[in-house]
Design an enzyme around this catalytic site. Structure first.
Site, PDB file in Angstrom:
ATOM      1  N   ARG A 258       0.841  -1.193   0.000  1.00  0.00           N
ATOM      2  CA  ARG A 258       0.000   0.000   0.000  1.00  0.00           C
ATOM      3  C   ARG A 258       0.877   1.245   0.000  1.00  0.00           C
ATOM      4  NH1 ARG A 258      -4.801  -1.878   4.250  1.00  0.00           N
ATOM      5  NH2 ARG A 258      -5.335  -3.770   3.103  1.00  0.00           N
ATOM      6  N   ARG A 273       2.115   1.576  10.211  1.00  0.00           N
ATOM      7  CA  ARG A 273       1.650   1.987   8.883  1.00  0.00           C
ATOM      8  C   ARG A 273       2.832   1.929   7.917  1.00  0.00           C
ATOM      9  NH1 ARG A 273      -3.023   5.005   7.462  1.00  0.00           N
ATOM     10  NH2 ARG A 273      -3.445   5.445   9.657  1.00  0.00           N
ATOM     11  N   GLU A 345      -6.673  -0.505  14.695  1.00  0.00           N
ATOM     12  CA  GLU A 345      -7.268  -1.598  13.919  1.00  0.00           C
ATOM     13  C   GLU A 345      -6.306  -2.769  13.714  1.00  0.00           C
ATOM     14  OE1 GLU A 345      -8.273  -2.615   9.315  1.00  0.00           O
ATOM     15  OE2 GLU A 345      -8.591  -0.539   9.927  1.00  0.00           O
ATOM     16  N   SER A 348     -10.465  -6.407  10.035  1.00  0.00           N
ATOM     17  CA  SER A 348     -11.597  -5.761   9.387  1.00  0.00           C
ATOM     18  C   SER A 348     -12.357  -6.826   8.625  1.00  0.00           C
ATOM     19  CB  SER A 348     -11.082  -4.679   8.426  1.00  0.00           C
ATOM     20  OG  SER A 348     -12.144  -4.107   7.712  1.00  0.00           O
ATOM     21  N   ARG A 385       0.964  -6.126  11.537  1.00  0.00           N
ATOM     22  CA  ARG A 385       0.662  -5.136  12.578  1.00  0.00           C
ATOM     23  C   ARG A 385       0.338  -5.783  13.926  1.00  0.00           C
ATOM     24  NH1 ARG A 385      -3.742  -0.290  11.911  1.00  0.00           N
ATOM     25  NH2 ARG A 385      -2.292   0.398  10.291  1.00  0.00           N
TER      26      ARG A 385
END
Length: 422
Positions: A258, A273, A345, A348, A385
């Site tokens: 990403r 991130r 988070e 999801s 993460r």
């Protein structure tokens, strides 16, 4: 894409969904106008082709002036048919292009608003009160010899890293635990491609509002995936599935990429991130009427994984303005991060209804044998993460980290990770 029948039969539902997402509801009237033009052009072209076919049957039987008149009429009809087909193609293409830009409908119970308007559905566990100043995950990783950010940046640039030693083992153990759980629950494990064609990336809805997040290899016309949801959605493109024995469930393990466009200055420390990470993603094909129940199952499986790493977490119902293009409803599980004193988070899960499958041509046969569009869902089981939450929540005062009991078999029985200097 949303179902065109919903657009025609209940346009107010589409308008309400657009408003809830913060999108332009005027697109509904444009689509209705284009749909009317498209359907009229199809009808006109069909009528002219039928007339042309009837005329063609008369010509061999005619003679003299009558034959000449019929041939002249046939020539005129051929030109009209050609013009009608051009109009049909143009109208269909305009409708299709605009139709593809409209995001999925939103669930009527999803909270309205933006990123901060989520609703907390529940809390599980209490944040630990340390009797010492807790370290953040980067400090812990450096002490354990688990992470090398400096050389990651040297080799690949900012937000890249090397997982080293116990860090690499921890990620492999975590992802293997996720695959083991998925397999035990009937998922087929998959190691997926991380490069996909444009039609597959577009089909899953990732080339819309969030296209700036996607890495593209222009020379090869391929995209790097940000989740194995993308190749798993494309796995059955243009197929009719047999769902007679229930949903098809896959668990994809892949590296994910990403660009994190627009997030400079946010969470640049450590691996919260980053541009590349590994993930195990659940992906399901099911009948549309079973999708909401399947969504609840995916959330439950995510919570089972979180229980295994023994961290406090909360479940949120994501607000409509923060949903991805394909998502009808999305639940996030956020773990407590002690160094930030907030929830972040970790998982999801989204119900995408028939939105992706309609774009990718994925169907099943109903009880009457008629092809119908399937529903697709996805949910995270573990990512890089998660290391952040594990290390920070289970740290000891000397920089050691207690390994959650369920994870120990995947780390060779290790109970405590100790700093490299010890």
């Amino acid at each position: 894409m949303i179902d065109p029948r919903t657009l025609r039969d209940d346009p107010d539902v589409v308008r309400a969904s657009q408003r809830a997402r913060g999108e332009d509801e005027g697109v509904v009237d444009k689509l209705l106008s284009l749909d009317s033009r498209r359907r009229s052009s199809i009808a006109a072209a069909n009528t002219l082709r039928a007339e042309q076919k009837s005329l063609g049957k008369l010509v061999p039987k005619a003679q003299g002036d009558e034959r000449a008149a019929l041939l002249a009429k046939g020539k005129e009809l051929a030109a009209q048919v050609k013009a009608a087909e051009v109009e049909q193609t143009e109208a269909s293409e305009e409708f299709e292009q605009l139709h593809r830009l409209v995001p999925n409908l939103v669930h009527p119970e999803a909270p309205e608003g933006g990123e901060d308007d989520y609703v907390v559905l529940k809390h599980v566990g209490e944040p630990k009160k340390f009797d010492f100043e807790p370290k953040d995950h980067l400090e812990l990783c450096e002490g354990l010899g688990a992470l090398d950010m400096e050389r990651g940046a040297k080799v690949s640039g900012s937000r890249f890293y090397f997982l080293t030693g116990i860090g690499a083992q921890l990620q492999l153990g975590l992802l293997n635990m996720a695959i083991a759980q998925a397999t035990a629950n009937g998922f087929t494990p998959m190691i997926t491609p991380t490069l996909v064609r444009p039609e597959i990336m577009a089909g899953t809805g990732f080339l819309g509002a969030h296209s700036s997040e996607v890495y593209r290899l222009r020379d090869d016309d391929l995209y790097l995936v940000g989740t194995s949801e993308v190749p798993l959605a494309g796995y059955h493109a243009d197929e009719i599935l047999d769902l007679g024995k229930g949903p098809k469930r896959y668990a994809g393990w892949s590296s994910c990429y990403r660009r994190e466009a627009g997030s400079y200055g946010k969470d640049t420390r450590g691996i919260i991130r980053v541009h590349q990470f590994d993930k195990v993603e659940m992906f399901v094909y099911t009948r549309p009427e079973d999708a909401e129940a399947e969504h609840a199952r995916l959330l439950d499986w995510e919570e089972q994984m979180l229980a295994k790493i023994e961290v406090p977490y909360r479940v949120i119902d994501t607000a409509t303005g923060d949903l991805g293009t394909s998502a009808y409803r999305k639940f996030d599980c956020e773990a407590w991060v002690p160094s930030q004193e907030t929830y972040r988070e970790l998982t999801s899960t989204s119900n995408c209804t028939t939105f992706q499958a309609r774009r990718l041509g994925i169907r099943y046969r109903d009880d009457d044998g008629r092809p119908q569009t399937v529903a697709t869902l996805n949910g995270t089981l573990a990512t890089t993460r998660w290391i952040v939450a594990i290390l920070e929540n289970h740290q000891l005062e000397d920089g050691s980290v207690r390994v959650p009991e369920a994870l120990r078999p995947f780390l060779g029985g290790t109970e405590v990770l100790t700093p490299a200097s010890k």
